[in-house]
Design a protein around this motif. Structure first.
Motif, short mmCIF file in Angstrom:
data_model
loop_
_atom_site.label_atom_id
_atom_site.label_comp_id
_atom_site.label_asym_id
_atom_site.label_seq_id
_atom_site.Cartn_x
_atom_site.Cartn_y
_atom_site.Cartn_z
N UNK A 87 0.35 -1.18 -0.10
CA UNK A 87 -0.50 -0.51 0.38
C UNK A 87 0.75 1.05 -0.43
N UNK A 88 0.45 2.54 -0.62
CA UNK A 88 0.96 3.98 -0.64
C UNK A 88 1.68 3.98 1.84
N UNK A 89 1.06 3.60 1.77
CA UNK A 89 1.29 3.49 3.22
C UNK A 89 2.25 3.11 3.67
N UNK A 90 2.52 1.48 3.01
CA UNK A 90 3.77 1.28 3.91
C UNK A 90 5.23 2.09 2.60
N UNK A 91 4.82 2.90 1.89
CA UNK A 91 6.50 3.51 2.20
C UNK A 91 6.90 3.68 3.13
N UNK A 92 8.52 4.19 3.21
CA UNK A 92 9.05 4.40 3.72
C UNK A 92 10.63 3.69 3.44
N UNK A 93 11.61 4.47 5.15
CA UNK A 93 13.25 3.98 4.33
C UNK A 93 13.35 2.06 5.48
N UNK A 94 13.14 1.13 4.97
CA UNK A 94 13.02 0.35 5.70
C UNK A 94 14.37 -0.46 6.08
N UNK A 95 15.19 -0.70 7.47
CA UNK A 95 15.94 -1.26 7.87
C UNK A 95 15.93 -2.12 8.62
N UNK A 96 16.81 -3.02 8.88
CA UNK A 96 17.42 -4.68 9.66
C UNK A 96 18.07 -4.25 11.09
N UNK A 97 18.35 -5.03 11.44
CA UNK A 97 19.00 -4.10 13.45
C UNK A 97 19.13 -5.92 14.30
N UNK A 98 19.60 -5.77 14.48
CA UNK A 98 19.91 -7.00 15.68
C UNK A 98 19.68 -6.55 16.88
N UNK A 99 19.19 -7.63 18.00
CA UNK A 99 19.40 -7.31 19.03
C UNK A 99 19.57 -8.61 19.62
N UNK A 100 20.31 -8.40 20.85
CA UNK A 100 19.73 -9.79 23.04
C UNK A 100 18.71 -9.43 23.19
N UNK A 101 18.13 -8.87 22.85
CA UNK A 101 16.61 -8.28 24.07
C UNK A 101 15.21 -9.25 23.26
N UNK A 102 14.57 -9.44 23.63
CA UNK A 102 13.34 -9.92 23.13
C UNK A 102 11.90 -9.98 23.56
N UNK A 103 10.99 -9.39 23.16
CA UNK A 103 9.57 -8.66 23.92
C UNK A 103 8.60 -10.22 23.43
N UNK A 104 8.38 -10.42 23.35
CA UNK A 104 6.91 -10.99 23.55
C UNK A 104 6.22 -10.69 21.86
N UNK A 105 5.69 -9.17 21.85
CA UNK A 105 4.57 -9.05 21.15
C UNK A 105 4.86 -7.82 20.92
N UNK A 106 6.21 -6.95 20.50
CA UNK A 106 6.73 -5.38 20.55
C UNK A 106 7.54 -6.73 19.69
N UNK A 107 8.25 -4.92 18.81
CA UNK A 107 9.82 -4.83 18.00
C UNK A 107 9.75 -3.57 18.34
N UNK A 108 10.47 -3.21 19.50
CA UNK A 108 10.84 -2.51 19.95
C UNK A 108 12.34 -1.00 19.65
#
Length: 125
Positions: A87-108
């Motif tokens: 969708x047009x609303x998906x227009x953005x810069x997309x980034x990949x990132x790595x973490x040693x933390x995990x949250x059950x319902x969120x990607x912060x």
């Protein structure tokens, strides 16, 4: 030294598909939670999807559920984001990132330490 590199962005018409890829040197995806984030002009960076280091757990933003799929290839140390029904609303810069933390319902974004430079996704109406 850790380096994260995204690829696969581009210009696509609404309803189309793209697949983003992310590779990294200096870290092993199987040891980290890896996520996709996006940031549109004038907006905050938001979590799109992330995958646990075990590969058995994933999170998705409500806005992309049912349209985007995150996956990884451990042998290739590569992360993917299959994006369908764009969708047009998906227009953005997309980034990949790595973490040693995990949250059950969120990607912060604040939980993620290693970031790529981003790949632009533009969806035309």
């Amino acid at each position: 030294q850790v380096q994260v590199v995204e690829s696969g962005g581009g210009l696509v018409q609404a309803g189309g598909s793209l697949r983003l890829s992310c590779t990294a040197s200096g870290l092993t995806f199987a040891d980290y939670a890896i996520g996709w984030f996006r940031q549109a002009p004038g907006k905050e960076r938001e979590g799109v999807s992330c995958i646990h280091w075990s590969g058995s757990k994933t999170n998705y933003a409500d806005s992309v559920k049912g349209r985007f799929t995150i996956s990884r290839d451990v042998a290739k140390n590569t992360l993917y984001l299959q994006m369908n029904s764009l969708k047009p609303d998906d227009t953005a810069m997309y980034y990949c990132a790595a973490s040693t933390l995990w949250r059950p319902n969120w990607c912060l974004p604040g939980d993620f330490k290693y970031w790529g430079q981003g790949t632009q996704v533009t969806v035309s109406s």
